[in-house]
Motif scaffolding. Sequence first.
Motif, PDB file in Angstrom:
ATOM      1  N   ALA A  66       0.765  -1.270   0.121  1.00 40.82           N
ATOM      2  CA  ALA A  66      -0.092   0.032  -0.023  1.00 40.82           C
ATOM      3  C   ALA A  66       1.028   1.445   0.060  1.00 40.82           C
ATOM      4  O   ALA A  66       0.395   2.294  -0.394  1.00 40.82           O
ATOM      5  CB  ALA A  66      -0.877  -0.006   1.178  1.00 40.82           C
ATOM      6  N   ALA A  67       1.826   1.017   0.445  1.00 46.19           N
ATOM      7  CA  ALA A  67       3.014   2.382   0.455  1.00 46.19           C
ATOM      8  C   ALA A  67       3.473   2.723  -0.769  1.00 46.19           C
ATOM      9  O   ALA A  67       3.331   4.111  -0.989  1.00 46.19           O
ATOM     10  CB  ALA A  67       4.236   1.980   1.461  1.00 46.19           C
ATOM     11  N   LEU A  69       1.666   2.230  -3.496  1.00 50.25           N
ATOM     12  CA  LEU A  69       0.411   2.503  -4.221  1.00 50.25           C
ATOM     13  C   LEU A  69       0.021   3.932  -3.755  1.00 50.25           C
ATOM     14  O   LEU A  69      -0.514   4.760  -4.597  1.00 50.25           O
ATOM     15  CB  LEU A  69      -0.611   1.627  -3.848  1.00 50.25           C
ATOM     16  N   LEU A  70       0.207   4.384  -2.599  1.00 52.40           N
ATOM     17  CA  LEU A  70      -0.133   5.612  -1.933  1.00 52.40           C
ATOM     18  C   LEU A  70       0.546   6.703  -2.205  1.00 52.40           C
ATOM     19  O   LEU A  70       0.312   7.980  -2.196  1.00 52.40           O
ATOM     20  CB  LEU A  70      -0.990   5.392  -0.634  1.00 52.40           C
ATOM     21  N   PHE A  71       1.910   6.541  -1.893  1.00 48.94           N
ATOM     22  CA  PHE A  71       2.968   7.386  -1.739  1.00 48.94           C
ATOM     23  C   PHE A  71       4.268   7.454  -2.828  1.00 48.94           C
ATOM     24  O   PHE A  71       4.988   8.373  -2.795  1.00 48.94           O
ATOM     25  CB  PHE A  71       3.430   7.553  -0.449  1.00 48.94           C
ATOM     26  N   GLY A  72       4.070   6.346  -3.753  1.00 44.49           N
ATOM     27  CA  GLY A  72       5.185   6.096  -4.524  1.00 44.49           C
ATOM     28  C   GLY A  72       6.366   5.407  -3.784  1.00 44.49           C
ATOM     29  O   GLY A  72       6.423   5.172  -2.650  1.00 44.49           O
ATOM     30  N   ILE A  73       7.215   4.756  -4.633  1.00 45.90           N
ATOM     31  CA  ILE A  73       8.463   3.790  -4.065  1.00 45.90           C
ATOM     32  C   ILE A  73       8.999   4.319  -2.935  1.00 45.90           C
ATOM     33  O   ILE A  73       9.328   4.020  -1.853  1.00 45.90           O
ATOM     34  CB  ILE A  73       9.187   3.439  -5.214  1.00 45.90           C
ATOM     35  N   GLY A  74       9.660   5.767  -3.250  1.00 55.33           N
ATOM     36  CA  GLY A  74      10.601   6.221  -2.440  1.00 55.33           C
ATOM     37  C   GLY A  74      10.077   6.833  -0.915  1.00 55.33           C
ATOM     38  O   GLY A  74      10.317   6.315   0.096  1.00 55.33           O
ATOM     39  N   TRP A  75       9.211   7.760  -1.020  1.00 51.11           N
ATOM     40  CA  TRP A  75       8.622   8.123   0.044  1.00 51.11           C
ATOM     41  C   TRP A  75       7.890   7.344   0.880  1.00 51.11           C
ATOM     42  O   TRP A  75       7.500   6.963   2.024  1.00 51.11           O
ATOM     43  CB  TRP A  75       7.646   9.497  -0.304  1.00 51.11           C
ATOM     44  N   GLY A  76       6.949   6.361   0.137  1.00 53.24           N
ATOM     45  CA  GLY A  76       5.974   5.240   0.801  1.00 53.24           C
ATOM     46  C   GLY A  76       7.034   4.160   1.320  1.00 53.24           C
ATOM     47  O   GLY A  76       6.709   3.979   2.486  1.00 53.24           O
ATOM     48  N   LEU A  79       8.257   5.949   4.822  1.00 50.84           N
ATOM     49  CA  LEU A  79       7.060   5.989   5.748  1.00 50.84           C
ATOM     50  C   LEU A  79       7.021   4.639   6.338  1.00 50.84           C
ATOM     51  O   LEU A  79       6.811   4.413   7.589  1.00 50.84           O
ATOM     52  CB  LEU A  79       5.986   6.512   5.085  1.00 50.84           C
ATOM     53  N   ALA A  80       6.931   3.575   5.510  1.00 49.96           N
ATOM     54  CA  ALA A  80       6.605   2.183   5.870  1.00 49.96           C
ATOM     55  C   ALA A  80       7.817   1.692   6.856  1.00 49.96           C
ATOM     56  O   ALA A  80       7.590   0.916   7.738  1.00 49.96           O
ATOM     57  CB  ALA A  80       6.446   1.219   4.519  1.00 49.96           C
ATOM     58  N   VAL A  81       9.073   1.953   6.219  1.00 48.96           N
ATOM     59  CA  VAL A  81      10.111   1.400   7.242  1.00 48.96           C
ATOM     60  C   VAL A  81      10.175   2.196   8.663  1.00 48.96           C
ATOM     61  O   VAL A  81      10.377   1.179   9.644  1.00 48.96           O
ATOM     62  CB  VAL A  81      11.471   1.646   6.486  1.00 48.96           C
ATOM     63  N   ALA A  82       9.869   3.325   8.634  1.00 53.99           N
ATOM     64  CA  ALA A  82       9.631   4.031  10.081  1.00 53.99           C
ATOM     65  C   ALA A  82       8.557   3.439  10.793  1.00 53.99           C
ATOM     66  O   ALA A  82       8.598   3.036  12.176  1.00 53.99           O
ATOM     67  CB  ALA A  82       9.524   5.611   9.682  1.00 53.99           C
ATOM     68  N   ALA A 169       8.448  -4.679  -1.882  1.00 59.91           N
ATOM     69  CA  ALA A 169       6.887  -4.377  -1.756  1.00 59.91           C
ATOM     70  C   ALA A 169       6.209  -3.089  -2.440  1.00 59.91           C
ATOM     71  O   ALA A 169       5.353  -3.289  -2.917  1.00 59.91           O
ATOM     72  CB  ALA A 169       6.426  -4.610  -0.409  1.00 59.91           C
ATOM     73  N   ALA A 170       6.752  -2.260  -2.259  1.00 58.97           N
ATOM     74  CA  ALA A 170       6.540  -0.862  -2.870  1.00 58.97           C
ATOM     75  C   ALA A 170       6.529  -0.579  -4.256  1.00 58.97           C
ATOM     76  O   ALA A 170       5.764  -0.111  -4.868  1.00 58.97           O
ATOM     77  CB  ALA A 170       7.298   0.235  -2.136  1.00 58.97           C
TER      78      ALA A 170
END
Length: 213
Positions: A66-67, A69-76, A79-82, A169-170
Amino acid sequence: MRRAALILLVLLVVALAVLAQVMDVPDGAALRSWVDGAGWAAPFVFTGVCALGTAVFFPKPVLATAAGLLFGIGWGSALAVAGFTAGAMIAFAVARGLGRDTVKGWLGERLRVIETVFARRGVEATLVIRLLPVVPFTLANYGAGVTAVKARDFALGTALGLVPSTVLAAVLGDALSDLGSPRSLVALAIWGVLAVAGVWWGRNLITAAARAA
């Protein structure tokens, strides 16, 4: 009291695992709706969802995909790792507080070798379990809490170990409409290579610890 705390930890983990299996998992459209509704706070909301979801056995691949899908590969991925790292530390802290003192008194010879690996090479040991797709992420978080690994080593190893799988996954999430694309196939191949590397690395760590014992 220590044994009662360990029993409570086991019951908590089992209850959360069962709850994760019976609850309805939101799809990509639902997650996108939540994020869109959050406005400027969307990144913080998503990170919080990742943290809480990780602690309660919510499927991590769903959130990681979902990260993308929602925020793109880099930014998503960031956020997911954090969020995943924060959730891992929540589970780690709960297990450390409830089960560590009891478990360390029950260690047999074989488990003492693994305990030595986590105590002396905590970052590497944590990286290994993050590279193995067969080890459930949340279960590993609770399990690590009852080992001798230092909290800072576990946090660092988790954050570093999450990067490859989360980015992949992103990538898959960002290309969800075309899973047969070369980019997606390459991502899946890399995932397999990382898993093999994790097995090899883990065996070397355990072998070295056994020889030193």
